[in-house]
Scaffold this active site. Sequence first.
Site, short mmCIF file in Angstrom:
data_model
loop_
_atom_site.label_atom_id
_atom_site.label_comp_id
_atom_site.label_asym_id
_atom_site.label_seq_id
_atom_site.Cartn_x
_atom_site.Cartn_y
_atom_site.Cartn_z
N TRP A 133 -1.98 5.93 3.21
CA TRP A 133 -0.92 4.99 2.89
C TRP A 133 -0.69 5.04 1.38
O TRP A 133 -1.65 5.06 0.60
CB TRP A 133 -1.37 3.59 3.33
N ASP A 214 -10.02 -0.74 5.64
CA ASP A 214 -8.68 -1.31 5.57
C ASP A 214 -8.18 -1.55 6.99
O ASP A 214 -7.95 -0.62 7.75
CB ASP A 214 -7.76 -0.32 4.82
N LYS A 249 1.49 -7.32 10.35
CA LYS A 249 1.98 -6.70 11.58
C LYS A 249 1.63 -7.55 12.80
O LYS A 249 2.46 -7.77 13.66
CB LYS A 249 1.34 -5.31 11.78
N1 PMP Z 1 -3.02 -0.80 4.51
C1 PMP Z 1 -2.30 0.00 5.29
C2 PMP Z 1 -2.94 1.21 5.85
C3 PMP Z 1 -0.98 -0.31 5.57
O1 PMP Z 1 -0.26 0.50 6.35
C4 PMP Z 1 -0.41 -1.49 5.02
C5 PMP Z 1 0.99 -1.92 5.31
N2 PMP Z 1 1.91 -0.98 5.52
C6 PMP Z 1 -1.21 -2.29 4.21
C7 PMP Z 1 -2.51 -1.92 3.98
C8 PMP Z 1 -0.68 -3.52 3.53
O2 PMP Z 1 -0.35 -4.55 4.34
P1 PMP Z 1 0.45 -5.79 3.79
O3 PMP Z 1 1.87 -5.55 4.12
O4 PMP Z 1 -0.15 -6.93 4.53
O5 PMP Z 1 0.25 -5.91 2.32
#
Ligand code: PMP
Length: 399
Positions: A133, A214, A249
């Site tokens: 990510w 994560d 999510k």
């Molecule tokens: N880690 C990963 C692997 C993600 O895909 C995301 C969101 N796309 C996040 C962390 C961050 O999530 P948030 O939108 O709650 O900040």
Amino acid sequence: MTEVFANVQAAAPDAILGVTAKYLADPRPEKVNLGVGLYLDETGKPKVLDVVREEQEALIEAGLPNTYLPIRGLPAYRDLTQKMVFGEQSEVVQSGRACTIQALGGTGAIKLAADFMRNVCGATVGASSDPTWGNHDGIMRLAGMQVQRYRYYDAAHFCVDFSGMLEDVAKLPAGAMPIFHSCCHNPTGYDLTLEQWTQLLELCRSHGLVPLLDMAYQGFRDGLDADAAAIRLFAESDLDFLVATSYSKSFGLYSERVGALTVVTGSKKQADAVTTRIEALARANYSNPPSFGSRIVAGVLSDAAKRARWEVELAAMRDRIRAMRHALVQETEKIGAKRDFSFVTRQGGMFSFTGFTPEQMDRLATEFGIYAVRNGRICICGLNTSNVAYVARAFAAVL
Ligand code: PMP
């Protein structure tokens, strides 16, 4: 003007946000956006969960004062999050040897983790999966860590390059913080088996690593408990580690910034000390967390009936994703595509690494109006029963 800002160069445009802009500008009615990073329902709209909307309305009705939350966050939310991560009966929860601090989404949790590991625990090296990510590396670098990558994706065989991963993780110095995606790996969709997690855990223990798990998609692959299996395995060991939780999510609460950082330590005393250090970091970053989202999550999770309804709505999102994965594979098989796409059903979560090259992704956009990230990542939620056959035909055509 003193011209201090005259030489500031604009940052490179965000690759993912650019995808949506191109999609919106395309006049073709059959266009498809597979670039987004959020859950879309069958009609292509972001999902508002019924139980969340009702809780939201009840909160507004209650008219609570908008005073500051404690820096560590809403107590009920912190407790419920810990139980969500480790399970109600977990020794970690019962003993109090983990601390959970509310954070600004999963991103904010990773930020607190990196700041804590760098500034308090002296970790100078962080590591992320290749690919990962987009924000992992940026957050660790901003915290002052040197970032290394470990191999993760085996492009030739459409799976995880696990031996490459072990080799690279083993090269990290003691005290380093590798980030592992606990489920629904973003962007590839490939996760480790429990067997592989066990080996990785052993490696972390023997090399003195302090992993950050994560967890941005709990409940999006196989279920709330199944998706936490890696974390629970780690919790049964004597390893110190961290967990970043996001409810963005699973509750469809993207803008409220609801997340949490959990640090698993050796004792309640250590956990209490860690909490105060992370509070100090939060204080200097943004002071207090927002209350609206955490009150919604705590309200739903603390009430058995509401929680049961949330789990049903979460399962519906999960099932739709799985159904679309199967539909995409079936459609490509039906038209005799040159590639076997069955790997899509071995992946989990919202994303799929298709294996397409940037040039093939460009062809999908220009010839078919199908937009996604140039690295070949598609968001499965952009598929629905009306467009999946069209997307399958386009996939077959660019091979
Ligand atoms: N880690 C990963 C692997 C993600 O895909 C995301 C969101 N796309 C996040 C962390 C961050 O999530 P948030 O939108 O709650 O900040």
